[in-house]
Motif scaffolding. Structure first.
Motif, mmCIF file in Angstrom:
data_model
loop_
_atom_site.group_PDB
_atom_site.id
_atom_site.type_symbol
_atom_site.label_atom_id
_atom_site.label_comp_id
_atom_site.label_asym_id
_atom_site.label_seq_id
_atom_site.Cartn_x
_atom_site.Cartn_y
_atom_site.Cartn_z
ATOM 1 N N THR A 84 0.665 -0.923 0.086
ATOM 2 C CA THR A 84 -0.073 -0.071 0.018
ATOM 3 C C THR A 84 0.980 1.156 0.193
ATOM 4 O O THR A 84 1.550 1.464 0.880
ATOM 5 N N VAL A 85 0.800 2.026 -0.998
ATOM 6 C CA VAL A 85 1.562 3.172 -1.169
ATOM 7 C C VAL A 85 0.887 4.513 -1.718
ATOM 8 O O VAL A 85 -0.105 4.450 -2.351
ATOM 9 N N VAL A 86 1.051 5.479 -0.669
ATOM 10 C CA VAL A 86 0.446 6.678 -1.126
ATOM 11 C C VAL A 86 1.588 7.697 -1.322
ATOM 12 O O VAL A 86 2.560 8.154 -0.634
ATOM 13 N N SER A 87 1.445 8.521 -2.501
ATOM 14 C CA SER A 87 2.477 9.522 -2.881
ATOM 15 C C SER A 87 1.728 11.043 -2.503
ATOM 16 O O SER A 87 0.411 11.144 -2.612
ATOM 17 N N ALA A 88 2.322 11.890 -2.243
ATOM 18 C CA ALA A 88 1.834 13.261 -2.004
ATOM 19 C C ALA A 88 1.509 13.748 -3.187
ATOM 20 O O ALA A 88 0.660 14.681 -3.438
ATOM 21 N N ASP A 89 1.748 13.237 -4.469
ATOM 22 C CA ASP A 89 1.136 13.540 -5.771
ATOM 23 C C ASP A 89 -0.135 13.066 -5.949
ATOM 24 O O ASP A 89 -0.893 13.581 -6.747
ATOM 25 N N GLU A 90 -0.906 12.361 -4.931
ATOM 26 C CA GLU A 90 -2.133 11.843 -5.085
ATOM 27 C C GLU A 90 -2.981 12.375 -4.033
ATOM 28 O O GLU A 90 -4.178 11.974 -4.178
ATOM 29 N N VAL A 91 -2.543 13.322 -3.312
ATOM 30 C CA VAL A 91 -3.338 13.961 -2.235
ATOM 31 C C VAL A 91 -3.291 15.274 -2.527
ATOM 32 O O VAL A 91 -2.458 15.927 -3.344
ATOM 33 N N ALA A 92 -4.287 16.363 -2.155
ATOM 34 C CA ALA A 92 -4.391 17.736 -2.065
ATOM 35 C C ALA A 92 -3.079 18.435 -1.517
ATOM 36 O O ALA A 92 -2.532 19.345 -2.180
ATOM 37 N N HIS A 93 -2.739 17.960 -0.404
ATOM 38 C CA HIS A 93 -1.466 18.873 0.431
ATOM 39 C C HIS A 93 -0.520 17.787 0.836
ATOM 40 O O HIS A 93 -0.776 16.655 1.432
ATOM 41 N N GLY A 94 0.661 18.259 0.510
ATOM 42 C CA GLY A 94 1.745 17.208 1.010
ATOM 43 C C GLY A 94 2.319 17.753 2.529
ATOM 44 O O GLY A 94 1.592 18.608 3.122
ATOM 45 N N LYS A 95 2.976 16.987 3.113
ATOM 46 C CA LYS A 95 3.359 17.241 4.766
ATOM 47 C C LYS A 95 3.965 18.649 4.673
ATOM 48 O O LYS A 95 4.554 19.120 3.684
ATOM 49 N N PRO A 96 3.793 19.326 5.531
ATOM 50 C CA PRO A 96 3.355 18.791 7.089
ATOM 51 C C PRO A 96 1.966 18.783 7.134
ATOM 52 O O PRO A 96 1.242 18.244 8.162
ATOM 53 N N ALA A 97 0.833 18.682 5.845
ATOM 54 C CA ALA A 97 -0.458 18.615 6.221
ATOM 55 C C ALA A 97 -0.533 16.982 6.168
ATOM 56 O O ALA A 97 0.277 16.288 5.819
ATOM 57 N N PRO A 98 -1.404 16.639 6.854
ATOM 58 C CA PRO A 98 -1.820 14.949 7.178
ATOM 59 C C PRO A 98 -2.332 14.197 6.084
ATOM 60 O O PRO A 98 -2.476 13.032 6.212
ATOM 61 N N ASP A 99 -2.474 14.866 4.842
ATOM 62 C CA ASP A 99 -3.280 14.357 3.761
ATOM 63 C C ASP A 99 -2.750 12.834 3.467
ATOM 64 O O ASP A 99 -3.494 11.925 3.232
ATOM 65 N N VAL A 100 -1.442 12.472 3.305
ATOM 66 C CA VAL A 100 -0.814 11.320 2.706
ATOM 67 C C VAL A 100 -0.925 10.262 3.964
ATOM 68 O O VAL A 100 -1.382 9.289 3.547
ATOM 69 N N PHE A 101 -0.976 10.616 5.171
ATOM 70 C CA PHE A 101 -1.250 9.623 6.247
ATOM 71 C C PHE A 101 -2.764 9.259 6.375
ATOM 72 O O PHE A 101 -2.878 8.206 6.461
ATOM 73 N N LEU A 102 -3.595 10.310 6.258
ATOM 74 C CA LEU A 102 -4.916 10.013 6.311
ATOM 75 C C LEU A 102 -5.413 9.225 5.189
ATOM 76 O O LEU A 102 -6.230 8.072 5.312
ATOM 77 N N GLU A 103 -4.611 9.207 3.993
ATOM 78 C CA GLU A 103 -5.088 8.327 2.754
ATOM 79 C C GLU A 103 -4.698 7.049 2.939
ATOM 80 O O GLU A 103 -5.347 6.119 2.456
ATOM 81 N N ALA A 104 -3.519 7.042 3.448
ATOM 82 C CA ALA A 104 -2.929 5.631 3.708
ATOM 83 C C ALA A 104 -3.756 4.917 4.684
ATOM 84 O O ALA A 104 -3.909 3.770 4.640
#
Length: 180
Positions: A84-104
């Protein structure tokens, strides 16, 4: 640093290649190196293998491109454990926003509060905190361990990978080791 000879045979200035061409070439070389020679810390490999043997669902949530993540997982041989892999390219906001972790967490079918993040950079530790996830912080640059974002980690290994052991991280997860 790039060097372009000021003139070609026969005269005339040589124009540098376009920026997008340079970036594409740099990215191609990076991916080649990642596939061929990406080291993995032995204790981190042990930890991933220990969790996999226990049936713990795991994901990679990274600011890197999907291609870079794939190359690194292939280069380290960890792709079989980290599917299971999530790239910041796949979410609205990269770190430090929580988006990649929430999507994972969503892809794993897990509640954020049940997730633990292993993070080597301060923006990632901040993102884990913002996602409501516990964090084991393993600063890539040990001198950055005093960054305020690392203070939110449940376990901070100030010495980075030199201090990390699979057994101590597993014990912390199991609740038998005190948080720092």
């Amino acid at each position: 640093m790039f060097y372009y000879p000021p003139a070609r045979a026969g005269g005339g200035a040589r124009a540098p290649p376009p920026l997008d061409s340079l970036l594409a070439d740099t990215n191609r070389r990076y991916l080649e190196l990642a596939r061929a020679a990406t080291p993995v810390y032995p204790e981190m490999r042990k930890f991933v293998e220990l969790l996999a043997a226990e049936g713990v669902p795991m994901a990679v949530a990274s600011g890197s491109s999907p291609e870079a993540i794939e190359a690194i997982l292939a280069g380290t041989g960890l792709a079989t454990h980290l599917r299971t892999v999530v790239s910041a390219d796949e979410v609205a906001h990269g770190k430090p926003a929580p988006d990649v972790f929430l999507e994972a967490a969503r892809r794993l079918g897990a509640a954020p509060a049940d997730c633990v993040v292993l993070e080597d950079a301060a923006p990632g530790a901040a993102a884990a905190h913002a996602a409501g996830m516990r964090c084991i912080a393993i600063p890539y640059v040990a001198a950055q361990a005093d960054d305020v974002a690392f203070a939110t980690a449940g376990l901070l290994l100030r010495g980075g990978q030199a201090e990390f052991t699979a057994q101590s991280a597993y014990a912390w997860l199991a609740g038998s080791a005190p948080a720092s």
